[in-house]
Scaffold this motif. Structure first.
Motif, PDB file in Angstrom:
ATOM      1  N   GLY A 100       0.775  -1.229   0.000  1.00  0.00           N
ATOM      2  CA  GLY A 100       0.000   0.000   0.000  1.00  0.00           C
ATOM      3  C   GLY A 100       0.807   1.279   0.000  1.00  0.00           C
ATOM      4  N   LYS A 101       2.137   1.200  -0.066  1.00  0.00           N
ATOM      5  CA  LYS A 101       2.977   2.392  -0.021  1.00  0.00           C
ATOM      6  C   LYS A 101       3.837   2.476  -1.275  1.00  0.00           C
ATOM      7  CE  LYS A 101       3.328   2.740   5.015  1.00  0.00           C
ATOM      8  NZ  LYS A 101       4.266   2.848   6.179  1.00  0.00           N
ATOM      9  N   CYS A 102       3.997   3.679  -1.778  1.00  0.00           N
ATOM     10  CA  CYS A 102       4.866   3.928  -2.934  1.00  0.00           C
ATOM     11  C   CYS A 102       6.285   4.126  -2.408  1.00  0.00           C
ATOM     12  CB  CYS A 102       4.381   5.147  -3.714  1.00  0.00           C
ATOM     13  SG  CYS A 102       2.714   4.982  -4.375  1.00  0.00           S
ATOM     14  N   SER A 103       7.037   3.033  -2.343  1.00  0.00           N
ATOM     15  CA  SER A 103       8.341   3.076  -1.695  1.00  0.00           C
ATOM     16  C   SER A 103       9.504   3.122  -2.679  1.00  0.00           C
ATOM     17  CB  SER A 103       8.513   1.854  -0.778  1.00  0.00           C
ATOM     18  OG  SER A 103       7.470   1.787   0.165  1.00  0.00           O
ATOM     19  N   SER A 222     -10.885  19.849  -5.605  1.00  0.00           N
ATOM     20  CA  SER A 222      -9.732  19.205  -4.976  1.00  0.00           C
ATOM     21  C   SER A 222     -10.069  18.640  -3.604  1.00  0.00           C
ATOM     22  CB  SER A 222      -8.574  20.208  -4.860  1.00  0.00           C
ATOM     23  OG  SER A 222      -8.889  21.238  -3.927  1.00  0.00           O
ATOM     24  N   ILE A 223     -11.140  19.142  -2.981  1.00  0.00           N
ATOM     25  CA  ILE A 223     -11.557  18.587  -1.692  1.00  0.00           C
ATOM     26  C   ILE A 223     -11.861  17.111  -1.827  1.00  0.00           C
ATOM     27  CG2 ILE A 223     -13.407  18.627   0.036  1.00  0.00           C
ATOM     28  CD1 ILE A 223     -13.577  21.618  -0.339  1.00  0.00           C
ATOM     29  N   TYR A 224     -12.419  16.733  -2.986  1.00  0.00           N
ATOM     30  CA  TYR A 224     -12.836  15.346  -3.181  1.00  0.00           C
ATOM     31  C   TYR A 224     -11.807  14.522  -3.950  1.00  0.00           C
ATOM     32  CZ  TYR A 224     -17.348  17.212  -1.800  1.00  0.00           C
ATOM     33  OH  TYR A 224     -18.358  17.823  -1.103  1.00  0.00           O
ATOM     34  N   THR A 225     -10.796  15.157  -4.536  1.00  0.00           N
ATOM     35  CA  THR A 225      -9.861  14.402  -5.366  1.00  0.00           C
ATOM     36  C   THR A 225      -8.446  14.371  -4.818  1.00  0.00           C
ATOM     37  OG1 THR A 225      -9.418  16.373  -6.722  1.00  0.00           O
ATOM     38  CG2 THR A 225     -11.154  14.869  -7.460  1.00  0.00           C
ATOM     39  N   GLN A 226      -8.042  15.366  -4.030  1.00  0.00           N
ATOM     40  CA  GLN A 226      -6.657  15.386  -3.561  1.00  0.00           C
ATOM     41  C   GLN A 226      -6.434  14.267  -2.558  1.00  0.00           C
ATOM     42  OE1 GLN A 226      -6.214  19.227  -1.823  1.00  0.00           O
ATOM     43  NE2 GLN A 226      -7.066  18.665   0.139  1.00  0.00           N
ATOM     44  N   THR A 227      -5.215  13.736  -2.546  1.00  0.00           N
ATOM     45  CA  THR A 227      -4.878  12.634  -1.653  1.00  0.00           C
ATOM     46  C   THR A 227      -3.624  12.980  -0.881  1.00  0.00           C
ATOM     47  OG1 THR A 227      -3.561  11.558  -3.361  1.00  0.00           O
ATOM     48  CG2 THR A 227      -5.861  10.934  -3.230  1.00  0.00           C
ATOM     49  N   TYR A 228      -3.440  12.274   0.219  1.00  0.00           N
ATOM     50  CA  TYR A 228      -2.251  12.445   1.021  1.00  0.00           C
ATOM     51  C   TYR A 228      -1.566  11.093   1.187  1.00  0.00           C
ATOM     52  CZ  TYR A 228      -4.334  16.931   2.048  1.00  0.00           C
ATOM     53  OH  TYR A 228      -4.877  18.170   1.931  1.00  0.00           O
ATOM     54  N   ILE A 229      -0.342  11.115   1.563  1.00  0.00           N
ATOM     55  CA  ILE A 229       0.444   9.894   1.629  1.00  0.00           C
ATOM     56  C   ILE A 229      -0.123   8.923   2.660  1.00  0.00           C
ATOM     57  CG2 ILE A 229       2.716   8.971   2.231  1.00  0.00           C
ATOM     58  CD1 ILE A 229       3.927  11.486   1.120  1.00  0.00           C
TER      59      ILE A 229
END
Length: 362
Positions: A100-103, A222-229
């Motif tokens: 689940g992580k982009c490492s 962007s409230i509905y589309t932005q993501t965080y790590i």
């Protein structure tokens, strides 16, 4: 002579096989992730001035597979008073995440200002946000690949200028950008001021239009589309805007139900101020006004109290026991506990209102 020739051919075949085996072992050693035999990263930093013409950034060789061992960085700068809008191409594919992580291979977007750092996200695999808009005039995009797997087509990001594009005609502003950064609108300087400002709006659209009139549509999306790590909300995974969380409805519910009649349990002896009797059940549910006076409105935390506007009295039947007083002590000790059905009246609140110190009398 013939035997010598055959022997020579066997020696050549043996040495060739040994050589190929050795080369394969070296090749395998080079691709093992974490092995000491690796190629140094190729690093590159580039500064890009964002103008009204826009442009794009992509992984090397796009739409073909990108190379290994890269660490590329692009710093996007726009004129003061403007922000930067990014659009991710639909053809997006970087090495899949691990647990689940982009490492290993990923593209990352972050925004740094004098007061804060916003990490918009780190993406890999085949999922990336459709778009995002910065809060200031500086963004940094980083792409990294290691010495193992690669993928295609990689990524392609289109950038554009949002805000006062007339500033592009002033070269002196472009040469000075980033040193005199100014917001597009006058935003409250403290969290307390911003909190008070929010209380004056009824919808999320009105709020964003006031704070960022030039970019409020992108901010809303962007409230509905932005993501965080570290976290992705459920709203991000839902298919359409209609199915996402309705912030306006949540706001209306708070105002509608902040000061309302609700169930409270009251102790009958305390409620009736009776000390010479006991009841079963000991407590009953009654409707009483409760809740704050419109959290999220101007009346919040200003001394307002939730008070009943309309009150009614309701009859309740309960078991009641009152010891009989007797002048004969022995007779009183032998007396049985006798319960009777008793009728009591309790006050219920039907409607409520907020009474504020500054509110004129009705």
């Amino acid at each position: 002579m013939r035997r010598a020739l055959i022997l020579q051919m066997w020696i050549v075949l043996f040495l060739g096989t040994f050589s190929r085996m050795g080369n394969a072992q070296v090749a395998n050693a080079k691709v093992l992730r974490g092995n000491s035999i690796t190629t140094d990263l190729y690093r590159s930093d580039e500064n890009i001035t964002v103008t009204s013409a826009g442009g794009f950034i992509s992984s090397p060789n796009y739409p073909k597979a990108y190379p290994r061992n890269l660490c590329l960085s692009w710093k996007l700068l726009s004129p003061p008073g403007t922000v930067i809008h990014l659009e991710f191409d639909e053809q997006f594919n970087i090495e899949e995440p691990v647990k689940g992580k982009c490492s290993y291979d990923y593209v990352e977007v972050e925004e740094k200002s004098q007061s804060s750092t916003i990490k918009w996200g780190r993406w890999c695999g085949q999922k990336a946000p459709s778009s995002l808009t910065s809060k200031s005039n500086t963004l940094r995009i980083t792409f990294k690949s290691d010495d193992y797997f690669v993928a295609k087509p990689g990524f392609k990001i289109h950038y554009s200028l949002v805000g006062d594009t007339n500033l592009e005609a002033a070269p002196e502003l472009l040469s000075d950008m980033g040193t005199n950064e100014m917001p597009t609108t006058e935003v409250p300087q403290t969290l307390e001021d911003l909190d008070k400002t929010i209380a004056t709006f009824d919808t999320i659209e009105e709020l964003l239009k006031s704070l960022s009139p030039a970019t409020w549509r992108q901010d809303l999306e962007s409230i509905y589309t932005q993501t965080y790590i570290y976290y992705r909300s459920k709203s991000y995974h839902l298919a359409s805007r209609q199915n996402k969380v309705d912030l306006n409805r949540l706001h209306d519910d708070v105002k509608r139900f902040s000061c309302t009649p609700r169930n409270y349990s009251v102790n009958l002896r305390e409620e009736l101020k009776t000390t010479n009797a006991v009841f079963f059940p000991r407590c009953l549910l009654v409707k009483r006004c409760g809740g704050n006076c419109g959290c999220g409105t101007n009346n919040w935390n200003t001394g307002c109290s939730c008070q009943p506007l309309k009150t009614t009295t309701k009859l309740h039947e309960v078991l009641k026991y009152s010891p009989e007083t007797s002048p004969y002590k022995q007779q009183q000790q032998k007396q049985r506990v006798r319960w009777v059905i008793g009728e009591i009246f309790l006050s219920h609140h039907e409607t409520c209102e907020c009474a504020c110190p500054l509110q004129p009398p009705r």
